[in-house]
Motif scaffolding. Structure first.
Motif, PDB file in Angstrom:
ATOM      1  N   GLY A   1      28.326 -28.276 -22.949  1.00 27.09           N
ATOM      2  CA  GLY A   1      27.573 -29.511 -23.129  1.00 27.09           C
ATOM      3  C   GLY A   1      26.508 -29.492 -24.201  1.00 27.09           C
ATOM      4  O   GLY A   1      25.900 -30.523 -24.481  1.00 27.09           O
ATOM      5  N   GLU A   2      26.253 -28.334 -24.835  1.00 24.65           N
ATOM      6  CA  GLU A   2      25.232 -28.277 -25.880  1.00 24.65           C
ATOM      7  C   GLU A   2      25.818 -28.656 -27.233  1.00 24.65           C
ATOM      8  O   GLU A   2      26.988 -28.399 -27.517  1.00 24.65           O
ATOM      9  CB  GLU A   2      24.611 -26.875 -25.967  1.00 24.65           C
ATOM     10  CG  GLU A   2      23.533 -26.618 -24.938  1.00 24.65           C
ATOM     11  CD  GLU A   2      22.533 -25.567 -25.403  1.00 24.65           C
ATOM     12  OE1 GLU A   2      22.604 -25.145 -26.572  1.00 24.65           O
ATOM     13  OE2 GLU A   2      21.684 -25.180 -24.585  1.00 24.65           O
ATOM     14  N   THR A   3      24.997 -29.257 -28.088  1.00 23.36           N
ATOM     15  CA  THR A   3      25.414 -29.542 -29.452  1.00 23.36           C
ATOM     16  C   THR A   3      25.661 -28.235 -30.189  1.00 23.36           C
ATOM     17  O   THR A   3      24.882 -27.289 -30.072  1.00 23.36           O
ATOM     18  CB  THR A   3      24.328 -30.346 -30.190  1.00 23.36           C
ATOM     19  OG1 THR A   3      24.120 -31.574 -29.499  1.00 23.36           O
ATOM     20  CG2 THR A   3      24.749 -30.639 -31.623  1.00 23.36           C
ATOM     21  N   ALA A   4      26.757 -28.176 -30.932  1.00 23.09           N
ATOM     22  CA  ALA A   4      27.118 -26.946 -31.635  1.00 23.09           C
ATOM     23  C   ALA A   4      25.999 -26.509 -32.573  1.00 23.09           C
ATOM     24  O   ALA A   4      25.426 -27.315 -33.301  1.00 23.09           O
ATOM     25  CB  ALA A   4      28.408 -27.160 -32.415  1.00 23.09           C
ATOM     26  N   GLN A   5      25.681 -25.210 -32.557  1.00 18.66           N
ATOM     27  CA  GLN A   5      24.652 -24.644 -33.420  1.00 18.66           C
ATOM     28  C   GLN A   5      25.245 -23.897 -34.610  1.00 18.66           C
ATOM     29  O   GLN A   5      24.580 -23.708 -35.628  1.00 18.66           O
ATOM     30  CB  GLN A   5      23.773 -23.681 -32.612  1.00 18.66           C
ATOM     31  CG  GLN A   5      22.890 -24.363 -31.591  1.00 18.66           C
ATOM     32  CD  GLN A   5      21.740 -25.104 -32.241  1.00 18.66           C
ATOM     33  OE1 GLN A   5      21.201 -24.688 -33.255  1.00 18.66           O
ATOM     34  NE2 GLN A   5      21.372 -26.235 -31.657  1.00 18.66           N
ATOM     35  N   ALA A   6      26.495 -23.460 -34.489  1.00 23.26           N
ATOM     36  CA  ALA A   6      27.117 -22.691 -35.560  1.00 23.26           C
ATOM     37  C   ALA A   6      27.156 -23.501 -36.848  1.00 23.26           C
ATOM     38  O   ALA A   6      27.453 -24.697 -36.843  1.00 23.26           O
ATOM     39  CB  ALA A   6      28.527 -22.283 -35.154  1.00 23.26           C
TER      40      ALA A   6
ATOM     41  N   GLU B   1      28.697 -20.347 -26.724  1.00 19.89           N
ATOM     42  CA  GLU B   1      28.052 -21.656 -26.779  1.00 19.89           C
ATOM     43  C   GLU B   1      28.064 -22.280 -25.385  1.00 19.89           C
ATOM     44  O   GLU B   1      29.117 -22.402 -24.765  1.00 19.89           O
ATOM     45  CB  GLU B   1      28.791 -22.556 -27.764  1.00 19.89           C
ATOM     46  CG  GLU B   1      28.126 -23.885 -28.028  1.00 19.89           C
ATOM     47  CD  GLU B   1      28.915 -24.705 -29.033  1.00 19.89           C
ATOM     48  OE1 GLU B   1      29.413 -25.782 -28.653  1.00 19.89           O
ATOM     49  OE2 GLU B   1      29.046 -24.244 -30.184  1.00 19.89           O
ATOM     50  N   PRO B   2      26.906 -22.682 -24.860  1.00 23.38           N
ATOM     51  CA  PRO B   2      26.863 -23.246 -23.508  1.00 23.38           C
ATOM     52  C   PRO B   2      27.613 -24.568 -23.404  1.00 23.38           C
ATOM     53  O   PRO B   2      27.728 -25.314 -24.382  1.00 23.38           O
ATOM     54  CB  PRO B   2      25.361 -23.449 -23.258  1.00 23.38           C
ATOM     55  CG  PRO B   2      24.680 -22.559 -24.238  1.00 23.38           C
ATOM     56  CD  PRO B   2      25.564 -22.535 -25.442  1.00 23.38           C
TER      57      PRO B   2
ATOM     58  N   MET C   1      24.068 -17.259 -33.246  1.00 23.00           N
ATOM     59  CA  MET C   1      25.170 -17.729 -32.408  1.00 23.00           C
ATOM     60  C   MET C   1      26.522 -17.312 -32.977  1.00 23.00           C
ATOM     61  O   MET C   1      27.447 -16.993 -32.235  1.00 23.00           O
ATOM     62  CB  MET C   1      25.122 -19.259 -32.295  1.00 23.00           C
ATOM     63  CG  MET C   1      23.991 -19.793 -31.442  1.00 23.00           C
ATOM     64  SD  MET C   1      24.259 -19.544 -29.673  1.00 23.00           S
ATOM     65  CE  MET C   1      25.554 -20.734 -29.355  1.00 23.00           C
ATOM     66  N   ASP C   2      26.641 -17.324 -34.292  1.00 21.22           N
ATOM     67  CA  ASP C   2      27.936 -17.177 -34.957  1.00 21.22           C
ATOM     68  C   ASP C   2      27.826 -16.185 -36.105  1.00 21.22           C
ATOM     69  O   ASP C   2      27.624 -16.565 -37.240  1.00 21.22           O
ATOM     70  CB  ASP C   2      28.385 -18.554 -35.464  1.00 21.22           C
ATOM     71  CG  ASP C   2      29.763 -18.555 -36.089  1.00 21.22           C
ATOM     72  OD1 ASP C   2      30.544 -17.636 -35.799  1.00 21.22           O
ATOM     73  OD2 ASP C   2      30.048 -19.470 -36.879  1.00 21.22           O
ATOM     74  N   ASP C   3      28.003 -14.879 -35.849  1.00 18.26           N
ATOM     75  CA  ASP C   3      28.433 -14.299 -34.590  1.00 18.26           C
ATOM     76  C   ASP C   3      27.744 -12.953 -34.417  1.00 18.26           C
ATOM     77  O   ASP C   3      28.218 -12.090 -33.709  1.00 18.26           O
ATOM     78  CB  ASP C   3      29.963 -14.161 -34.612  1.00 18.26           C
ATOM     79  CG  ASP C   3      30.591 -13.833 -33.274  1.00 18.26           C
ATOM     80  OD1 ASP C   3      30.168 -14.398 -32.259  1.00 18.26           O
ATOM     81  OD2 ASP C   3      31.504 -13.014 -33.246  1.00 18.26           O
ATOM     82  N   LYS C   4      26.591 -12.808 -35.133  1.00 15.99           N
ATOM     83  CA  LYS C   4      25.879 -11.534 -35.056  1.00 15.99           C
ATOM     84  C   LYS C   4      25.252 -11.326 -33.683  1.00 15.99           C
ATOM     85  O   LYS C   4      25.249 -10.198 -33.162  1.00 15.99           O
ATOM     86  CB  LYS C   4      24.813 -11.463 -36.146  1.00 15.99           C
ATOM     87  CG  LYS C   4      25.382 -11.363 -37.552  1.00 15.99           C
ATOM     88  CD  LYS C   4      24.278 -11.297 -38.602  1.00 15.99           C
ATOM     89  CE  LYS C   4      24.871 -11.104 -39.997  1.00 15.99           C
ATOM     90  NZ  LYS C   4      23.812 -11.012 -41.038  1.00 15.99           N
ATOM     91  N   GLY C   5      24.722 -12.410 -33.097  1.00 14.52           N
ATOM     92  CA  GLY C   5      24.156 -12.287 -31.759  1.00 14.52           C
ATOM     93  C   GLY C   5      25.176 -11.782 -30.756  1.00 14.52           C
ATOM     94  O   GLY C   5      24.931 -10.798 -30.035  1.00 14.52           O
ATOM     95  N   PRO C   6      26.359 -12.414 -30.668  1.00  9.77           N
ATOM     96  CA  PRO C   6      27.391 -11.914 -29.761  1.00  9.77           C
ATOM     97  C   PRO C   6      27.887 -10.507 -30.098  1.00  9.77           C
ATOM     98  O   PRO C   6      28.263  -9.753 -29.199  1.00  9.77           O
ATOM     99  CB  PRO C   6      28.507 -12.953 -29.930  1.00  9.77           C
ATOM    100  CG  PRO C   6      27.789 -14.209 -30.291  1.00  9.77           C
ATOM    101  CD  PRO C   6      26.676 -13.760 -31.187  1.00  9.77           C
TER     102      PRO C   6
END
Length: 444
Positions: free
Chosen positions: A410-415, A407-408, A113-118
């Motif tokens: 309403g979702e709990t932060a994953q970073a 990050e979608p 998610m933070d930030d290699k995927g993006p």
């Protein structure tokens, strides 16, 4: 047509992400010749730039601090800003943090998610635009930073020689669009001690709430009842607190183990100086999340102030504690520092370091925000408005820039969390939206 190209190359995209995740490119590694931020970050950057060249793009490193990937021509430029450095893995993982793992329809790994995927999504989105032959009115640049999590030396290096973008966005935030980011303050306070018997080295970075904290003592710890949903254990001179790690911009989603450890320390039979220090820190910081004890629980349109102590070093000669504060526009840096200085001085601490990152705001009715909101609404059917966050993204480095995903809502932060993860299909969704943003913001 570009959507089908993204789908066609999606397995290849996931494979590339897996290769990138495997580099343990933790922020500010030990520098080597030609590798100012460490070998692992150098290797991650080299791999990504080589991948871009294989796709037919121009790609270059800026002295190892960052990289740029370019496509198209023209004076005006759309820049997509991502980063390849990550925070330390920490504890609490169910799998190897540097091996991309698929489980129950999700991808798990440090950086997904933070930030290699993006970053990989941005590259494959640009590839789809290129292969689809979509004509451009603005050239497109992908900026790959390598020091986002710590010092932002990557941005400083970029600005030495490179032009500012006409428009820019970073897929390093939340959907729908972030047009406002609070100020960020990192401060360190120190107290001298003489002959302390406590040893603590807690925390991985100023912006990461620690999920584990350990104190080493010259005796077997006294039993202490856990508080605030955290776990405490003590044996053989070791007192351990277990909470839940998280991003400092959202302390409500974490359980700060450092606070639990301080709370437990004040119940131990320490020497007078150590006991006074532990007790005063525990009383000042309590389990507050909004700077209540400092008189800083302030809110405005940019959000509510948050404050968390995230690093603690305690040895024979002294104690140093580092705090992260996300403060709204109505609070000045001088007001923040004065409030912290006053309270810490009362318990014998003095400030030894401060770093302030100025907040960022862009009008919600501008071309950039309206276009990205329209893209998001078209993809989700949701009528959306821009939001303000406590996190700090690359958007604050340039005048006409925002954060767009990933990050979608309403979702709990994953970073910064153990088992950092995202749904596999979210990666495809993000890549589609980034490609559409390139088409709408840079296409003819």
């Amino acid at each position: 047509m570009y959507k089908s190209l993204i789908d066609q190359h999606f397995d290849e995209q996931l494979s590339a992400l897996g290769t990138l995740i495997a580099f343990p490119s933790v922020s500010q590694g030990a520098p080597e010749e030609g590798m100012p931020l460490g070998r692992h970050i150098h290797d991650a950057l080299t791999y990504t730039l080589d991948l871009a060249r294989e796709m037919g793009f121009s790609a270059r490193s800026l002295d190892g601090y960052c990289g740029v990937i370019d496509y198209g021509e023209g004076e005006e430029m759309l820049m997509i800003m991502a980063h390849l450095d990550v925070v330390p893995a920490g504890t609490g993982w169910s799998c190897d943090p540097f091996t991309l793992t698929q489980k129950d329809g999700r991808l798990i790994g440090r950086g997904v998610m933070d930030d290699k995927g993006p970053a990989i999504s941005s590259l494959f989105a640009l590839r789809a635009i290129k292969e689809a032959g979509i004509p451009l009115r603005r050239r497109v640049r992908i900026f790959l930073g390598c020091d986002e999590e710590r010092g932002w030396s990557c941005i400083a290096r970029y600005k030495k020689t490179e032009p500012n973008p006409t428009l820019a966005f970073t897929p390093d935030g939340q959907y729908p669009v972030i047009n406002s980011e609070k100020n960020i303050g990192h401060t360190t306070y120190h107290k001298k001690l003489s002959g302390s018997e406590v040893r603590i080295s807690c925390g991985t970075a100023p912006n990461v709430i620690p999920g584990e904290a350990v104190a080493y003592l010259p005796f077997a710890p006294e039993p202490v009842t856990a508080t605030h949903g955290m776990l405490l254990s003590g044996k053989d001179g070791e007192l351990r607190a277990m909470g839940r790690a998280g991003h400092a911009s959202t302390p409500e989603d974490a359980q700060n183990a450092l606070l639990a450890l301080l709370d437990a320390l004040k119940e131990q039979p320490l020497n007078a100086e150590d006991l006074a220090t532990a007790s005063s820190l525990a009383a000042l910081l309590a389990f507050d999340q909004h700077g209540e004890a400092f008189g800083l629980d302030i809110s405005d349109a940019s959000g509510r102030l948050t404050l968390s102590p995230n690093m603690l070093e305690w040895n024979e000669t002294g104690v140093s504690i580092t705090l992260d504060c996300r403060f709204p526009f109505s609070v000045s840096p001088e007001q923040l520092l004065a409030a912290e200085d006053e309270k810490f001085a009362q318990i014998g601490f003095a400030r030894t370091h401060e770093h302030i990152s100025k907040g960022h705001y862009i009008a919600p009715d501008c071309e950039l925000v309206n276009t990205l909101l329209d893209i998001y609404t078209g993809a989700t059917g949701k009528k959306a408005k821009p939001i303000s966050i406590g996190g700090g993204t690359y958007a604050r480095s340039f005048e006409n820039a925002v954060a767009f995903g990933v990050e979608p809502e309403g979702e709990t932060a994953q970073a910064h969390m153990p088992d950092e993860s995202c749904p596999v299909e979210s990666v495809r969704f993000d890549t589609h939206l980034i490609a559409e943003a390139i088409k709408r913001l840079a296409g003819k």
